[in-house]
Design a protein around this motif. Structure first.
Motif, PDB file in Angstrom:
ATOM      1  N   THR A 299       6.792   1.248   5.247  1.00 31.95           N
ATOM      2  CA  THR A 299       5.415   1.566   4.901  1.00 31.95           C
ATOM      3  C   THR A 299       4.977   2.851   5.608  1.00 31.95           C
ATOM      4  O   THR A 299       5.199   3.012   6.811  1.00 31.95           O
ATOM      5  CB  THR A 299       4.483   0.415   5.313  1.00 31.95           C
ATOM      6  N   THR A 300       4.357   3.751   4.864  1.00 26.84           N
ATOM      7  CA  THR A 300       3.746   4.933   5.463  1.00 26.84           C
ATOM      8  C   THR A 300       2.475   4.492   6.176  1.00 26.84           C
ATOM      9  O   THR A 300       1.645   3.800   5.585  1.00 26.84           O
ATOM     10  CB  THR A 300       3.380   5.965   4.379  1.00 26.84           C
ATOM     11  N   ALA A 301       2.323   4.859   7.436  1.00 25.73           N
ATOM     12  CA  ALA A 301       1.177   4.360   8.202  1.00 25.73           C
ATOM     13  C   ALA A 301       0.651   5.415   9.159  1.00 25.73           C
ATOM     14  O   ALA A 301       1.411   6.214   9.714  1.00 25.73           O
ATOM     15  CB  ALA A 301       1.564   3.105   8.990  1.00 25.73           C
ATOM     16  N   ILE A 302      -0.676   5.402   9.335  1.00 29.08           N
ATOM     17  CA  ILE A 302      -1.354   6.182  10.367  1.00 29.08           C
ATOM     18  C   ILE A 302      -1.980   5.178  11.313  1.00 29.08           C
ATOM     19  O   ILE A 302      -2.785   4.335  10.896  1.00 29.08           O
ATOM     20  CB  ILE A 302      -2.455   7.093   9.785  1.00 29.08           C
ATOM     21  N   VAL A 303      -1.600   5.228  12.594  1.00 32.43           N
ATOM     22  CA  VAL A 303      -2.075   4.262  13.582  1.00 32.43           C
ATOM     23  C   VAL A 303      -2.961   4.975  14.594  1.00 32.43           C
ATOM     24  O   VAL A 303      -2.472   5.746  15.427  1.00 32.43           O
ATOM     25  CB  VAL A 303      -0.898   3.574  14.309  1.00 32.43           C
ATOM     26  N   ALA A 304      -4.262   4.725  14.527  1.00 34.92           N
ATOM     27  CA  ALA A 304      -5.180   5.273  15.521  1.00 34.92           C
ATOM     28  C   ALA A 304      -5.178   4.350  16.735  1.00 34.92           C
ATOM     29  O   ALA A 304      -5.349   3.134  16.607  1.00 34.92           O
ATOM     30  CB  ALA A 304      -6.590   5.377  14.950  1.00 34.92           C
ATOM     31  N   THR A 305      -4.977   4.915  17.910  1.00 37.54           N
ATOM     32  CA  THR A 305      -4.854   4.096  19.110  1.00 37.54           C
ATOM     33  C   THR A 305      -5.231   4.891  20.352  1.00 37.54           C
ATOM     34  O   THR A 305      -5.191   6.123  20.350  1.00 37.54           O
ATOM     35  CB  THR A 305      -3.414   3.559  19.249  1.00 37.54           C
ATOM     36  N   HIS A 306      -5.608   4.159  21.413  1.00 37.13           N
ATOM     37  CA  HIS A 306      -5.817   4.761  22.737  1.00 37.13           C
ATOM     38  C   HIS A 306      -4.589   4.551  23.627  1.00 37.13           C
ATOM     39  O   HIS A 306      -4.518   5.091  24.731  1.00 37.13           O
ATOM     40  CB  HIS A 306      -7.024   4.107  23.433  1.00 37.13           C
ATOM     41  N   ASP A 307      -3.654   3.735  23.170  1.00 34.74           N
ATOM     42  CA  ASP A 307      -2.572   3.234  24.016  1.00 34.74           C
ATOM     43  C   ASP A 307      -1.259   3.949  23.714  1.00 34.74           C
ATOM     44  O   ASP A 307      -0.759   3.895  22.581  1.00 34.74           O
ATOM     45  CB  ASP A 307      -2.425   1.724  23.790  1.00 34.74           C
TER      46      ASP A 307
ATOM     47  N   PRO B  26       0.828  -1.221   0.000  1.00 36.26           N
ATOM     48  CA  PRO B  26       0.000   0.000   0.000  1.00 36.26           C
ATOM     49  C   PRO B  26       0.854   1.259   0.000  1.00 36.26           C
ATOM     50  O   PRO B  26       1.963   1.282   0.535  1.00 36.26           O
ATOM     51  CB  PRO B  26      -0.794  -0.130   1.300  1.00 36.26           C
ATOM     52  N   ALA B  27       0.311   2.308  -0.605  1.00 33.11           N
ATOM     53  CA  ALA B  27       0.970   3.606  -0.528  1.00 33.11           C
ATOM     54  C   ALA B  27       0.896   4.128   0.894  1.00 33.11           C
ATOM     55  O   ALA B  27       1.845   4.719   1.417  1.00 33.11           O
ATOM     56  CB  ALA B  27       0.306   4.590  -1.489  1.00 33.11           C
TER      57      ALA B  27
END
Length: 379
Positions: A191-199, A158-159
């Motif tokens: 890999t370019t990534a956006i990680v949504a997290t509460h932790d 993935p891009a």
């Protein structure tokens, strides 16, 4: 393989809720997206993936504009924008084996079957599932399914990879193992990534930068270390495990209600009358019960007796921690860490006296987000 740059300004309206947030990532960069429930994290990721249309703004992946609120026809379909969204639900094809699930993406991209099969075998080995390729999702544990989902996502090169709290549904031990897989594979594939997290552990382990989203707007962004050490809002402070209490500078001191603290050499950084946040660790606060049974009696007993760094409050709730007990008090909202035996006799409503040494406090200027219509959350 490596990801591409992401540059997005996302404006989405859903009823009375408005999301207006900018987010960017360099090629190969991992950005943690944090915020309380209802802040708009999932909506932001869905817009980036093409599942939600923009009201305004623009999304650019590499040198391509894939979405534009200004041009209604400029909306690249999710399947064509090379942006993959992975949620906490692995969502594997139940009728396909683990191997077939991973090979599906490359084959859908036109890669010949023999090459796709070889890549699927490689990915099974990479995520620690070598020898389990013939198992269907129902024959795998939750952690194993999530590993297959990660492999399936990355096998499509993935891009941009979007991860919407992918570890939330896993038990702590399994989550740690899958987090390690993610950390290794995101780094090795760039890999370019956006990680949504509460932790905060996810942010520290996986991300280079952090964006804090609250009530639909970005309230803070920067290096993970900088945000955790200098939180701009009460939410960010809670994530960092810190107390953050807002007050004002007056006569060379910081004040909030009956609490007064010296500025500890930061006088030149904070102007007279300015808002400032006192940031300190829960373990730095001393707590004692007050010999009074009512709040009025407590105020009478302590009137005129509080020294600098001392105040009275009531216990709001008690929370168990690995090291003991965290006591939440108000006003102002402050958490105090105690050993289990020191918390005996404490209960909601019990009046207490708190003490905080000025040397254990850092003061940060309060900066309101320019795009926010309402004041930033306070403690």
């Amino acid at each position: 393989m490596s990801g591409e740059t992401l540059d997005a300004h996302v404006v989405v309206r859903r009823g009375v809720f408005r999301l207006d947030a900018a987010i960017a990532a360099d090629a190969g960069e991992v950005v943690a997206l944090m915020g309380p429930s209802g802040a708009g994290k999932s909506t932001l990721l869905a817009a980036l993936a093409g599942l939600v249309r923009l009201a305004e703004g623009e999304i650019r992946v590499g040198d391509r504009i894939v979405d534009s609120g200004a041009r209604r026809r400029m909306h690249v379909q999710p399947s064509a924008r090379r942006v993959v969204l992975l949620s906490q639900d692995a969502r594997l094809f139940p009728h396909l084996t683990a191997h077939e699930n991973i090979a599906f993406g490359p084959r859908a991209q036109g890669i010949v079957a023999s090459v796709a099969d070889a890549e699927a075998d490689e990915w099974l080995w990479r995520v620690g599932l070598d020898g389990m390729g013939r198992r269907r999702p129902a024959e795998l544990s939750g952690g194993q399914q999530q590993r297959v989902a990660i492999a399936r996502a990355l096998a499509t090169t993935p891009a941009v990879l979007l991860l919407d709290e992918p570890l939330t549904s896993l038990d702590p031990e399994t989550g740690d193992a899958v987090r390690a897989v993610l950390q290794e594979q995101l780094a090795s594939t760039r890999t370019t990534a956006i990680v949504a997290t509460h932790d905060a552990v996810d942010a520290v382990a996986l991300a280079h930068r952090m964006v804090v989203l609250e009530e639909g707007v970005v309230t803070q962004e920067g290096a993970v270390r900088d945000i955790l050490s200098s939180p701009a809002t009460g939410f960010a402070a809670a994530v960092a495990g810190l107390n953050r209490v807002t007050g004002r500078v007056a006569d060379g001191r910081w004040e909030r209600g009956g609490l007064s603290l010296g500025l500890g050499g930061q006088d030149d950084e904070l102007r007279e009358g300015a808002e400032a946040a006192a940031v300190f660790r829960p373990g730095a606060v001393r707590l004692e019960r007050v010999d009074a049974t009512t709040w009025t009696g407590t105020l009478r007993l302590t009137a005129g007796r509080e020294a600098a760094g001392e105040w009275v409050a009531r216990v709001v709730r008690l929370e168990q921690t690995p090291a003991g007990v965290r006591v939440h008090t108000d006003p102002p909202v402050v958490a105090v860490d105690l050993a289990p035996d020191a918390a005996l006799g404490l209960a909601p409503g019990v009046p207490v006296q708190l003490r905080l040494a000025e040397t254990n406090v850092r003061f940060l200027p309060v900066v309101r987000p320019a795009s926010a219509d309402a004041p930033a959350p306070e403690s």
